[in-house]
Design an enzyme around this catalytic site. Sequence first.
Site, PDB file in Angstrom:
ATOM      1  CE  LYS A 104      10.985  67.655 -21.566  1.00  0.00           C
ATOM      2  NZ  LYS A 104       9.648  67.094 -21.524  1.00  0.00           N
TER       3      LYS A 104
ATOM      4  NE  ARG B  73      10.717  63.483 -28.348  1.00  0.00           N
ATOM      5  CZ  ARG B  73      11.301  64.642 -28.127  1.00  0.00           C
ATOM      6  NH1 ARG B  73      11.560  65.021 -26.881  1.00  0.00           N
ATOM      7  NH2 ARG B  73      11.626  65.433 -29.133  1.00  0.00           N
TER       8      ARG B  73
END
Length: 284
Positions: free
Chosen positions: A225, A260
């Site tokens: 991210k 994840r």
Amino acid sequence: MTSQRNRTWIVGRGRSLDLKAAGHLMAIINVTPDSFSDGGRYDGVEAAVAQALACVENGAVILDVGGESTRPGAAEVSAAEEQDRVLPVIEKLAQETDALISIDTYRAETARLAMAARAHIINDVHGLQRDPEIASVAAETGAGLCIMHTGRNRDDRRADLVDDQLYFLRQSLEIARNAKVLEDHIVLDPGFGFAKDRDDDLELIARFAELHQLGFPLLAGTSRKRFIGGVTGREKPSDRDVGTAATTAILRLAGAAIFRVHDVPTNKDALAMADAVLAARRQG
């Protein structure tokens, strides 16, 4: 309500995942041309299946198959196009691996078709609040259900980061309860990066343990991210795997159960170290 630290996650097709002793990796399988990290690399059945099977070989226990990019600004695809991308991959994986298969979608009909194709888990990045019928699909099929927090397209956000998590996720849990989804089928995801800036994501990591008050197992999706790039200076998402692994270890120590990720081997090692520390704590 049962503590997430003593839970078995019940998923579809009579399967379950023990969350008591160790963390687990959910591999990201993007069957899309435009995902922020690996768009186009696995945009086809054979490439996606090969990547998924490699992830299982490296230690993933869940394969999260998605057909629409969720990066900021990504164009939506039609339900038919999403289904054309993901259903053949799910059908093929169901034949070739015993790993749990997750469908990453907010559409009830896509979720229903994915479960018919022998998926086990429904992962909704809109927290059941865009297409609430998806909760009924989960209940009817016995799917495991990942409910994610998002700040996107909302005008009711709370000023305090954790207060907004609790506010939004309690609404989602009410939708699930009304659809008769059983509690031991539910995992919650705080939605790192979804209408959250660098400081928000870091605060969410720092305050992660506060989310346990909801009483459900927690999934962390920090992989590659933007906030990791902001901290490390790594501009390319594919260069952020070491930073991702650091968040995996930190969040495992804070009680996250499922991670994840794009890069399974690096995160597997980070998770092994965190689990070893937790085991030492229990013995101490």
